[in-house]
Design an enzyme around this catalytic site. Structure first.
Site, PDB file in Angstrom:
ATOM      1  CG  HIS A 172       5.999  -4.200  -1.854  1.00  0.00           C
ATOM      2  ND1 HIS A 172       6.795  -4.576  -2.922  1.00  0.00           N
ATOM      3  CD2 HIS A 172       5.115  -3.297  -2.353  1.00  0.00           C
ATOM      4  CE1 HIS A 172       6.412  -3.918  -4.009  1.00  0.00           C
ATOM      5  NE2 HIS A 172       5.385  -3.143  -3.684  1.00  0.00           N
ATOM      6  CG  HIS A 199       0.635  -2.039  -1.576  1.00  0.00           C
ATOM      7  ND1 HIS A 199       1.106  -0.754  -1.724  1.00  0.00           N
ATOM      8  CD2 HIS A 199       1.278  -2.789  -2.504  1.00  0.00           C
ATOM      9  CE1 HIS A 199       1.986  -0.724  -2.706  1.00  0.00           C
ATOM     10  NE2 HIS A 199       2.111  -1.955  -3.197  1.00  0.00           N
TER      11      HIS A 199
END
Length: 130
Positions: free
Chosen positions: A111, A113
């Site tokens: 992921h 951010h």
């Protein structure tokens, strides 16, 4: 929550896998065939969005070694699309990817951010700006 090892087999029960399957609700910011972006439930800045690939990848290394060229390009474009659609280019934003325990990766699914909305300070505590 404890930091995780980004190596080993993919964990189909991680929270992001559950979000992708619709088992856990999220506030969608962006979605395309390769990626899904949603608001972080514990934001660290006024804007804090997570962008995840839809494929089962644990880390950046896993992703770049295992994903197709189309998936890689689609995911990177999705991160840019999120920043553009949220209007972050004028005031600036920061992208962060954690991989493994020492980087404090909390979910074993790749992921990115996306942080924005206030001055974000130096890159690392005690480190130089860059």
């Amino acid at each position: 929550m404890e930091a995780v090892d980004a190596r080993g087999p993919y964990d189909d029960e991680n929270i992001f896998a559950k979000i992708l399957r619709g088992e856990i609700p999220s506030t969608k910011v962006y979605e395309d065939e390769w990626s899904y972006a949603f608001e972080d439930i514990n934001p660290q800045a006024p804007t804090h969005v997570l962008v995840i690939p839809k494929g089962k990848y644990r880390s950046w290394v896993d992703f770049t070694e295992s994903a197709s060229a189309e998936e890689i390009a689609g995911f990177i474009r999705a991160v840019g699309a999120v920043a553009r659609e949220l209007g972050l280019e004028d005031d600036g934003y920061r992208l962060l990817v954690n991989a493994g325990k020492n980087a404090h990766q909390m979910v074993p699914h790749l992921h990115v951010h996306v942080f924005a909305g206030r001055p974000l300070g130096p890159m690392l505590a005690g480190g130089a700006n860059g």
